[in-house]
Write a protein that holds these residues in place. Structure first.
Motif, PDB file in Angstrom:
ATOM      1  N   LEU A  74      39.529  -6.446  14.783  1.00 13.37           N
ATOM      2  CA  LEU A  74      38.780  -5.473  14.236  1.00 13.37           C
ATOM      3  C   LEU A  74      37.472  -5.609  13.951  1.00 13.37           C
ATOM      4  O   LEU A  74      36.388  -4.809  13.993  1.00 13.37           O
ATOM      5  CB  LEU A  74      39.637  -4.634  13.250  1.00 13.37           C
ATOM      6  CG  LEU A  74      40.962  -4.175  13.484  1.00 13.37           C
ATOM      7  CD1 LEU A  74      41.664  -3.853  12.374  1.00 13.37           C
ATOM      8  CD2 LEU A  74      40.799  -3.098  14.710  1.00 13.37           C
ATOM      9  N   LEU A  75      37.097  -6.854  13.117  1.00 14.41           N
ATOM     10  CA  LEU A  75      35.758  -7.084  12.675  1.00 14.41           C
ATOM     11  C   LEU A  75      34.964  -7.232  13.948  1.00 14.41           C
ATOM     12  O   LEU A  75      33.540  -6.897  13.726  1.00 14.41           O
ATOM     13  CB  LEU A  75      35.667  -8.232  11.923  1.00 14.41           C
ATOM     14  CG  LEU A  75      36.388  -8.017  10.234  1.00 14.41           C
ATOM     15  CD1 LEU A  75      36.261  -9.279   9.398  1.00 14.41           C
ATOM     16  CD2 LEU A  75      35.289  -6.974   9.396  1.00 14.41           C
ATOM     17  N   ARG A  76      35.160  -8.144  14.772  1.00 14.52           N
ATOM     18  CA  ARG A  76      34.709  -8.267  16.068  1.00 14.52           C
ATOM     19  C   ARG A  76      34.271  -7.006  16.716  1.00 14.52           C
ATOM     20  O   ARG A  76      33.186  -6.878  17.319  1.00 14.52           O
ATOM     21  CB  ARG A  76      35.351  -9.286  17.071  1.00 14.52           C
ATOM     22  CG  ARG A  76      35.216 -10.685  17.128  1.00 14.52           C
ATOM     23  CD  ARG A  76      35.789 -11.403  18.184  1.00 14.52           C
ATOM     24  NE  ARG A  76      36.904 -11.459  18.162  1.00 14.52           N
ATOM     25  CZ  ARG A  76      37.933 -11.910  17.480  1.00 14.52           C
ATOM     26  NH1 ARG A  76      37.681 -12.678  16.610  1.00 14.52           N
ATOM     27  NH2 ARG A  76      39.342 -11.812  17.412  1.00 14.52           N
ATOM     28  N   ARG A  77      35.194  -6.140  16.763  1.00  7.26           N
ATOM     29  CA  ARG A  77      34.817  -4.753  17.478  1.00  7.26           C
ATOM     30  C   ARG A  77      33.862  -4.008  16.590  1.00  7.26           C
ATOM     31  O   ARG A  77      33.070  -2.903  17.241  1.00  7.26           O
ATOM     32  CB  ARG A  77      36.210  -4.030  17.640  1.00  7.26           C
ATOM     33  CG  ARG A  77      37.062  -4.588  18.501  1.00  7.26           C
ATOM     34  CD  ARG A  77      38.356  -3.758  18.540  1.00  7.26           C
ATOM     35  NE  ARG A  77      39.424  -4.533  19.562  1.00  7.26           N
ATOM     36  CZ  ARG A  77      40.537  -3.931  19.827  1.00  7.26           C
ATOM     37  NH1 ARG A  77      40.761  -2.709  19.246  1.00  7.26           N
ATOM     38  NH2 ARG A  77      41.394  -4.519  20.690  1.00  7.26           N
ATOM     39  N   LEU A  78      34.189  -4.068  15.186  1.00  9.95           N
ATOM     40  CA  LEU A  78      33.013  -3.339  14.510  1.00  9.95           C
ATOM     41  C   LEU A  78      31.654  -4.108  14.826  1.00  9.95           C
ATOM     42  O   LEU A  78      30.581  -3.107  14.772  1.00  9.95           O
ATOM     43  CB  LEU A  78      33.278  -3.638  12.961  1.00  9.95           C
ATOM     44  CG  LEU A  78      32.402  -2.807  12.008  1.00  9.95           C
ATOM     45  CD1 LEU A  78      32.229  -1.272  12.205  1.00  9.95           C
ATOM     46  CD2 LEU A  78      32.854  -3.180  10.547  1.00  9.95           C
ATOM     47  N   GLY A  79      31.481  -5.304  14.888  1.00 13.20           N
ATOM     48  CA  GLY A  79      30.275  -5.962  15.014  1.00 13.20           C
ATOM     49  C   GLY A  79      29.528  -5.455  16.398  1.00 13.20           C
ATOM     50  O   GLY A  79      28.574  -5.282  16.343  1.00 13.20           O
ATOM     51  N   ALA A  80      30.530  -5.477  17.435  1.00 15.15           N
ATOM     52  CA  ALA A  80      30.001  -5.009  18.797  1.00 15.15           C
ATOM     53  C   ALA A  80      29.632  -3.774  18.781  1.00 15.15           C
ATOM     54  O   ALA A  80      28.601  -3.411  19.442  1.00 15.15           O
ATOM     55  CB  ALA A  80      31.211  -5.462  19.693  1.00 15.15           C
ATOM     56  N   ALA A  81      30.288  -2.877  18.156  1.00 10.95           N
ATOM     57  CA  ALA A  81      29.873  -1.342  18.250  1.00 10.95           C
ATOM     58  C   ALA A  81      28.652  -0.990  17.428  1.00 10.95           C
ATOM     59  O   ALA A  81      27.850  -0.555  17.946  1.00 10.95           O
ATOM     60  CB  ALA A  81      31.104  -0.785  17.367  1.00 10.95           C
ATOM     61  N   TYR A  82      28.435  -1.957  16.348  1.00 11.72           N
ATOM     62  CA  TYR A  82      27.254  -1.718  15.597  1.00 11.72           C
ATOM     63  C   TYR A  82      26.058  -2.487  16.302  1.00 11.72           C
ATOM     64  O   TYR A  82      25.114  -1.622  16.435  1.00 11.72           O
ATOM     65  CB  TYR A  82      27.316  -2.564  14.229  1.00 11.72           C
ATOM     66  CG  TYR A  82      26.188  -2.440  13.362  1.00 11.72           C
ATOM     67  CD1 TYR A  82      25.731  -1.314  12.600  1.00 11.72           C
ATOM     68  CD2 TYR A  82      25.231  -3.501  13.438  1.00 11.72           C
ATOM     69  CE1 TYR A  82      24.651  -1.239  11.863  1.00 11.72           C
ATOM     70  CE2 TYR A  82      24.087  -3.535  12.645  1.00 11.72           C
ATOM     71  CZ  TYR A  82      23.855  -2.344  11.777  1.00 11.72           C
ATOM     72  OH  TYR A  82      22.665  -2.109  11.077  1.00 11.72           O
ATOM     73  N   TYR A  83      26.315  -3.572  17.002  1.00 12.15           N
ATOM     74  CA  TYR A  83      25.116  -4.077  17.729  1.00 12.15           C
ATOM     75  C   TYR A  83      24.915  -2.932  18.915  1.00 12.15           C
ATOM     76  O   TYR A  83      23.771  -2.872  19.222  1.00 12.15           O
ATOM     77  CB  TYR A  83      25.689  -5.456  18.272  1.00 12.15           C
ATOM     78  CG  TYR A  83      24.678  -6.110  19.145  1.00 12.15           C
ATOM     79  CD1 TYR A  83      23.528  -6.700  18.686  1.00 12.15           C
ATOM     80  CD2 TYR A  83      24.681  -5.955  20.753  1.00 12.15           C
ATOM     81  CE1 TYR A  83      22.578  -7.712  19.305  1.00 12.15           C
ATOM     82  CE2 TYR A  83      23.779  -6.707  21.388  1.00 12.15           C
ATOM     83  CZ  TYR A  83      22.746  -7.111  20.773  1.00 12.15           C
ATOM     84  OH  TYR A  83      21.595  -7.638  21.591  1.00 12.15           O
ATOM     85  N   ALA A  84      25.660  -2.626  19.605  1.00 13.09           N
ATOM     86  CA  ALA A  84      25.485  -1.361  20.761  1.00 13.09           C
ATOM     87  C   ALA A  84      24.888  -0.428  20.108  1.00 13.09           C
ATOM     88  O   ALA A  84      23.922   0.157  20.787  1.00 13.09           O
ATOM     89  CB  ALA A  84      26.690  -1.251  21.344  1.00 13.09           C
ATOM     90  N   GLU A  85      25.304  -0.052  19.051  1.00 16.45           N
ATOM     91  CA  GLU A  85      24.389   1.246  18.487  1.00 16.45           C
ATOM     92  C   GLU A  85      23.020   0.997  18.017  1.00 16.45           C
ATOM     93  O   GLU A  85      22.082   1.750  18.310  1.00 16.45           O
ATOM     94  CB  GLU A  85      25.153   1.817  17.089  1.00 16.45           C
ATOM     95  CG  GLU A  85      24.493   2.982  16.523  1.00 16.45           C
ATOM     96  CD  GLU A  85      25.271   3.376  15.188  1.00 16.45           C
ATOM     97  OE1 GLU A  85      24.474   4.029  14.438  1.00 16.45           O
ATOM     98  OE2 GLU A  85      26.223   2.752  14.723  1.00 16.45           O
ATOM     99  N   GLN A  86      22.706  -0.326  17.509  1.00 13.75           N
ATOM    100  CA  GLN A  86      21.333  -0.827  16.980  1.00 13.75           C
ATOM    101  C   GLN A  86      20.427  -0.954  18.329  1.00 13.75           C
ATOM    102  O   GLN A  86      19.148  -0.510  18.535  1.00 13.75           O
ATOM    103  CB  GLN A  86      21.363  -2.008  16.352  1.00 13.75           C
ATOM    104  CG  GLN A  86      21.992  -1.863  15.128  1.00 13.75           C
ATOM    105  CD  GLN A  86      21.357  -0.569  14.145  1.00 13.75           C
ATOM    106  OE1 GLN A  86      20.066  -0.644  14.156  1.00 13.75           O
ATOM    107  NE2 GLN A  86      22.023   0.356  13.761  1.00 13.75           N
ATOM    108  N   GLN A  87      21.166  -1.277  19.645  1.00 12.40           N
ATOM    109  CA  GLN A  87      20.614  -1.456  20.898  1.00 12.40           C
ATOM    110  C   GLN A  87      20.317  -0.154  21.709  1.00 12.40           C
ATOM    111  O   GLN A  87      19.540  -0.416  22.605  1.00 12.40           O
ATOM    112  CB  GLN A  87      21.305  -2.592  21.682  1.00 12.40           C
ATOM    113  CG  GLN A  87      21.317  -3.938  21.145  1.00 12.40           C
ATOM    114  CD  GLN A  87      19.997  -4.701  20.914  1.00 12.40           C
ATOM    115  OE1 GLN A  87      19.129  -4.566  21.604  1.00 12.40           O
ATOM    116  NE2 GLN A  87      19.772  -5.014  19.568  1.00 12.40           N
ATOM    117  N   GLY A  88      20.758   0.648  21.337  1.00 14.15           N
ATOM    118  CA  GLY A  88      20.831   2.049  21.969  1.00 14.15           C
ATOM    119  C   GLY A  88      21.725   2.322  23.049  1.00 14.15           C
ATOM    120  O   GLY A  88      21.650   3.121  23.663  1.00 14.15           O
ATOM    121  N   SER A  89      22.798   1.324  23.207  1.00 14.80           N
ATOM    122  CA  SER A  89      23.490   1.617  24.084  1.00 14.80           C
ATOM    123  C   SER A  89      25.004   1.993  23.743  1.00 14.80           C
ATOM    124  O   SER A  89      25.993   2.155  24.417  1.00 14.80           O
ATOM    125  CB  SER A  89      23.633   0.225  25.001  1.00 14.80           C
ATOM    126  OG  SER A  89      24.376  -0.792  24.127  1.00 14.80           O
ATOM    127  N   GLY A  90      25.110   2.500  22.574  1.00 15.83           N
ATOM    128  CA  GLY A  90      26.316   2.890  21.815  1.00 15.83           C
ATOM    129  C   GLY A  90      25.827   3.809  20.913  1.00 15.83           C
ATOM    130  O   GLY A  90      24.779   3.921  20.370  1.00 15.83           O
TER     131      GLY A  90
END
Length: 77
Positions: A35-51
């Motif tokens: 779950l933490l990995r998924r949160l990190g991936a979602a946050y990263y995607a959001e910061q990069q503009g792709s999520g």
């Protein structure tokens, strides 16, 4: 002789129960780490503009639910 067998059976049952408890703890930790990995991936995607922020919020909510159900020990390991 029966007393010895009864004690051995009780000890074996305790060992099985302890093993199952440890297995449950390990599975909860693995789920928490996932779950933490998924949160990190979602946050990263959001910061990069792709999520979007919705995916990050859902992932955060899943982590919070896991903490409520299993505690936060997985955060320290």
């Amino acid at each position: 002789m029966a007393g010895f067998l009864d004690r051995a059976k009780e000890q074996a049952q305790r060992g099985i129960a302890q093993g199952k408890q440890k297995l449950d703890e390990v599975q909860a930790q693995r789920a928490g780490h996932d779950l933490l990995r998924r949160l990190g991936a979602a946050y990263y995607a959001e910061q990069q503009g792709s999520g979007g922020s919705e995916a990050t919020q859902q992932a955060l909510s899943a982590v919070q639910d896991h903490v409520a159900a299993h505690g936060d020990a997985f955060l320290r390991s």
